[in-house]
Motif scaffolding. Structure first.
Motif, PDB file in Angstrom:
ATOM      1  N   PRO A   1      -2.128 -10.910   3.867  1.00 65.18           N
ATOM      2  CA  PRO A   1      -1.535  -9.939   4.487  1.00 65.18           C
ATOM      3  C   PRO A   1      -1.996  -9.335   5.556  1.00 65.18           C
ATOM      4  N   PHE A   2      -1.446  -8.744   6.687  1.00 65.89           N
ATOM      5  CA  PHE A   2      -1.684  -8.199   7.799  1.00 65.89           C
ATOM      6  C   PHE A   2      -1.153  -6.796   7.838  1.00 65.89           C
ATOM      7  N   VAL A   3      -1.701  -5.737   8.396  1.00 66.80           N
ATOM      8  CA  VAL A   3      -1.068  -4.544   8.294  1.00 66.80           C
ATOM      9  C   VAL A   3      -0.430  -4.191   9.630  1.00 66.80           C
ATOM     10  N   ILE A   4       1.090  -3.951   9.533  1.00 69.15           N
ATOM     11  CA  ILE A   4       1.713  -3.510  10.707  1.00 69.15           C
ATOM     12  C   ILE A   4       1.526  -2.059  11.133  1.00 69.15           C
ATOM     13  N   GLU A   5       1.497  -1.104  10.087  1.00 69.09           N
ATOM     14  CA  GLU A   5       1.174   0.302  10.322  1.00 69.09           C
ATOM     15  C   GLU A   5       0.779   1.012   9.110  1.00 69.09           C
ATOM     16  N   TYR A   6       0.130   2.151   9.392  1.00 67.09           N
ATOM     17  CA  TYR A   6      -0.190   3.039   8.126  1.00 67.09           C
ATOM     18  C   TYR A   6       0.862   4.256   8.299  1.00 67.09           C
ATOM     19  N   ASN A   7       1.221   4.744   7.217  1.00 64.31           N
ATOM     20  CA  ASN A   7       2.053   6.224   7.118  1.00 64.31           C
ATOM     21  C   ASN A   7       1.043   6.821   6.203  1.00 64.31           C
ATOM     22  N   VAL A   8       0.961   8.197   6.360  1.00 62.33           N
ATOM     23  CA  VAL A   8       0.477   9.201   5.558  1.00 62.33           C
ATOM     24  C   VAL A   8       1.027   9.714   4.626  1.00 62.33           C
ATOM     25  N   ARG A   9       2.225   9.397   4.227  1.00 57.68           N
ATOM     26  CA  ARG A   9       3.051   9.864   3.185  1.00 57.68           C
ATOM     27  C   ARG A   9       3.803   8.847   2.554  1.00 57.68           C
ATOM     28  N   MET A  10       4.426   9.023   1.444  1.00 59.13           N
ATOM     29  CA  MET A  10       5.370   7.983   0.905  1.00 59.13           C
ATOM     30  C   MET A  10       6.758   7.836   1.799  1.00 59.13           C
TER      31      MET A  10
ATOM     32  N   SER B   1       5.813  -3.174   1.682  1.00 51.23           N
ATOM     33  CA  SER B   1       4.845  -2.128   1.800  1.00 51.23           C
ATOM     34  C   SER B   1       4.223  -1.955   0.422  1.00 51.23           C
ATOM     35  N   VAL B   2       3.079  -1.511   0.572  1.00 52.09           N
ATOM     36  CA  VAL B   2       2.131  -1.288  -0.603  1.00 52.09           C
ATOM     37  C   VAL B   2       1.689   0.310  -0.305  1.00 52.09           C
ATOM     38  N   PHE B   3       1.732   0.900  -1.555  1.00 52.21           N
ATOM     39  CA  PHE B   3       1.275   2.293  -1.657  1.00 52.21           C
ATOM     40  C   PHE B   3       0.108   2.775  -2.472  1.00 52.21           C
ATOM     41  N   VAL B   4      -0.769   3.600  -1.881  1.00 55.14           N
ATOM     42  CA  VAL B   4      -1.980   3.954  -2.394  1.00 55.14           C
ATOM     43  C   VAL B   4      -2.083   5.561  -2.653  1.00 55.14           C
ATOM     44  N   LEU B   5      -2.558   6.005  -3.799  1.00 58.77           N
ATOM     45  CA  LEU B   5      -2.737   7.368  -4.075  1.00 58.77           C
ATOM     46  C   LEU B   5      -4.268   7.554  -4.064  1.00 58.77           C
ATOM     47  N   THR B   6      -4.944   8.136  -3.146  1.00 59.67           N
ATOM     48  CA  THR B   6      -6.489   8.455  -3.194  1.00 59.67           C
ATOM     49  C   THR B   6      -6.743   9.714  -3.156  1.00 59.67           C
ATOM     50  N   ASP B   7      -7.979  10.140  -3.485  1.00 57.49           N
ATOM     51  CA  ASP B   7      -8.776  11.323  -3.596  1.00 57.49           C
ATOM     52  C   ASP B   7      -9.878  11.182  -2.610  1.00 57.49           C
ATOM     53  N   GLY B   8      -9.997  10.291  -1.671  1.00 56.65           N
ATOM     54  CA  GLY B   8     -10.999  10.084  -0.840  1.00 56.65           C
ATOM     55  C   GLY B   8     -12.054   9.293  -1.144  1.00 56.65           C
TER      56      GLY B   8
ATOM     57  N   LYS C   1     -16.510   6.437   5.636  1.00 61.39           N
ATOM     58  CA  LYS C   1     -17.435   6.067   6.679  1.00 61.39           C
ATOM     59  C   LYS C   1     -17.281   7.001   7.915  1.00 61.39           C
ATOM     60  N   ASP C   2     -16.060   7.121   8.361  1.00 60.04           N
ATOM     61  CA  ASP C   2     -15.687   7.802   9.490  1.00 60.04           C
ATOM     62  C   ASP C   2     -15.843   9.393   9.253  1.00 60.04           C
ATOM     63  N   GLY C   3     -16.069   9.911   7.958  1.00 58.48           N
ATOM     64  CA  GLY C   3     -16.235  11.432   7.537  1.00 58.48           C
ATOM     65  C   GLY C   3     -14.908  11.977   7.589  1.00 58.48           C
ATOM     66  N   ILE C   4     -13.758  11.215   7.127  1.00 58.96           N
ATOM     67  CA  ILE C   4     -12.416  11.791   6.998  1.00 58.96           C
ATOM     68  C   ILE C   4     -12.319  11.792   5.669  1.00 58.96           C
ATOM     69  N   ASP C   5     -11.902  13.223   5.273  1.00 56.98           N
ATOM     70  CA  ASP C   5     -11.961  13.561   3.685  1.00 56.98           C
ATOM     71  C   ASP C   5     -10.364  13.479   3.530  1.00 56.98           C
ATOM     72  N   TYR C   6      -9.920  12.246   2.815  1.00 57.90           N
ATOM     73  CA  TYR C   6      -8.284  11.950   2.944  1.00 57.90           C
ATOM     74  C   TYR C   6      -7.918  12.182   1.175  1.00 57.90           C
ATOM     75  N   ARG C   7      -7.130  13.003   1.038  1.00 57.58           N
ATOM     76  CA  ARG C   7      -6.643  13.352  -0.153  1.00 57.58           C
ATOM     77  C   ARG C   7      -4.887  13.078  -0.184  1.00 57.58           C
ATOM     78  N   GLY C   8      -4.605  12.090  -0.643  1.00 62.20           N
ATOM     79  CA  GLY C   8      -3.079  11.983  -0.485  1.00 62.20           C
ATOM     80  C   GLY C   8      -2.621  10.732  -0.697  1.00 62.20           C
ATOM     81  N   PHE C   9      -1.243  10.269  -0.164  1.00 63.88           N
ATOM     82  CA  PHE C   9      -0.771   9.055   0.017  1.00 63.88           C
ATOM     83  C   PHE C   9      -1.126   8.303   1.176  1.00 63.88           C
ATOM     84  N   ILE C  10      -1.318   6.661   1.029  1.00 61.37           N
ATOM     85  CA  ILE C  10      -1.385   6.049   2.289  1.00 61.37           C
ATOM     86  C   ILE C  10      -0.261   4.890   1.916  1.00 61.37           C
ATOM     87  N   PHE C  11       0.487   4.832   3.000  1.00 57.82           N
ATOM     88  CA  PHE C  11       1.583   3.963   3.035  1.00 57.82           C
ATOM     89  C   PHE C  11       1.247   2.941   3.814  1.00 57.82           C
TER      90      PHE C  11
END
Length: 424
Positions: free
Chosen positions: A285-294, A200-207, A265-275
């Motif tokens: 690397p291939f993505v199995i899934e996204y989670n929206v928290r740690m 797993s790789v974790f990202v913190l983003t402000d959008g 691009k999709d107009g989603i203002d995303y502020r938080g973690f992407i797991f």
């Protein structure tokens, strides 16, 4: 500032500990929290998905920021609730709004998102009970093993990996026609099986900007050698040895940047973690899934390795100035081993007194399923405590965790003695 953390597990105790180290903190509150968070913050016994209770708590305690631990409040729209309320709209929420939370709330949505933005993932199709026969036909075009995923949230139980075509067809029928996972499996994603090593790789983003957090690998199965039933996670290691600079550069270029750009691009203002749950397939690397928290127990090894002020980073998320914030990570390895109730992940008993955890040295005890009764700490969940240690190597760190686990006791306590076995 005063911060409220929503949630009650090991992840939330790790957040509480890390935030408590900041000199920007006045008061920390955790709702509902556990026996560990109560020692360094104030627990408030409310349901994180009861937004009116959350509002009352925020106003009563003059909360300046809300950090959302679990996925359920995010998918239910807690961030949107704040923005729509005159009294709450200026209080930052760390966690995506409902549209961004669909990355975890709907497997079908996340697969469409990956396809649209050319993010590498397994070939797939989605089916409902009206297209059940087409789903069975699609299974026939794949090779074993077969992967079936309930579209919605199913408490970590909605993914099946099956070796028999007949069994896969039968389970597809169970999920779609007989609602095996309730509403969560009214749509089922069938995808090809990716053969590789998970991480797993974790990202913190402000959008707009982002920080790549440490990589981690968790161990899901209850039994040694990765056998037996899937659990919420029995331990974790960070960093992942095979995730070297070359591999992580591929992850950033092929997955992280297109994900953050795709949300914009999709107009989603995303502020938080992407797991980002990944499969390393022969170095790609291939993505199995996204989670929206740690993740949990990954948070218990990722956050302790971050040497920067987490409150400062969160302020950067809220004000979309994350790029200007300093960010450092220790080079040391962190490992965690989860202590679980006997019988978990199936039926287990609660209310067992836990002893010895206060004698632990050179490790961090993160409480997960614990509560207090008559002055004692007792078990209140399947996953009870995570024992995290640092070392120059995985082996060194694990030795500390296992030495300290020998001091801890509760009736029918269980844990895996081989965390990191495949990496050492």
């Amino acid at each position: 500032m005063n911060i409220l953390i929503l949630g009650s597990g090991g992840r939330e105790h790790a957040f509480t500990k890390k935030l408590s180290e900041s000199n920007k903190i006045n008061s920390l509150f955790v709702a509902p929290g556990n026996a560990g968070t109560s020692k360094i913050a104030t627990n408030i016994n409310i349901n994180p998905t009861n937004f009116n209770q959350v509002k009352e708590t925020v106003l009563q305690h003059a909360i300046d920021m809300v950090v959302v631990g679990p996925e359920a409040p995010l998918v239910a729209g807690v961030h949107d609730f704040f923005l729509a309320d005159e009294e709450l709209k200026n209080i930052p929420v760390i966690g995506p709004k409902k549209d961004g939370a669909e990355l975890e709330g709907s497997k079908d949505f996340s697969k469409q998102f990956m396809e649209k933005h050319n993010i590498p993932t397994a070939r797939y199709q989605s089916f409902t009970k009206d297209t059940l026969e087409a789903g069975k036909s699609f299974l026939e075009t794949l090779e074993a093993p077969y992967v079936l995923k309930a579209d919605g949230l199913a408490a970590g139980k909605g993914v099946l990996i099956l070796n028999s075509l007949d069994e896969a067809k039968a389970e597809l029928t169970e999920m779609l026609s007989n609602q095996k996972f309730g509403e969560a499996s009214s749509t089922v994603v069938i995808e090809e099986f990716l053969d590789g090593i998970e991480l797993s790789v974790f990202v913190l983003t402000d959008g707009k900007n982002y920080k790549v957090l440490p990589s981690a690998k968790d161990y899901k199965r209850i039994g040694e050698g990765d056998t037996g039933l899937n659990t919420g996670g029995m331990g974790a290691i960070s960093p992942v040895p095979f995730a070297d600079d070359a591999f992580l550069n591929k992850v950033e270029e092929r997955i992280i940047k297109p994900t953050v750009d795709g949300l914009q691009k999709d107009g989603i203002d995303y502020r938080g973690f992407i797991f980002i749950g990944l499969m390393n397939v022969q170095g790609d690397p291939f993505v199995i899934e996204y989670n929206v928290r740690m993740g949990d127990p990954e948070t218990e090894v990722v956050l302790p390795r971050i040497q920067s002020d987490l409150v400062d980073l969160f302020e950067g998320v809220a004000s979309q100035t994350l790029d200007s914030k300093s960010y450092e990570v220790t080079s040391q390895t962190a490992t965690t081993v989860m202590l679980v109730s006997g019988g978990y992940p199936e039926a287990y008993e609660k209310g067992k007194e836990i002893t010895g955890f206060d004698t632990v040295e050179n490790s961090i005890v993160f409480h997960a399923g614990t509560t207090e009764k008559d002055g004692n700490v007792i078990t209140s969940g399947g996953r009870v405590m995570a024992i995290t240690s640092f070392g120059d190597t995985i082996k060194d760190a694990l030795e500390k965790s296992y030495t300290n686990i020998d001091k801890i006791s509760f009736e029918k306590m269980n844990y895996r003695k081989d965390i990191g076995f495949d990496l050492i």
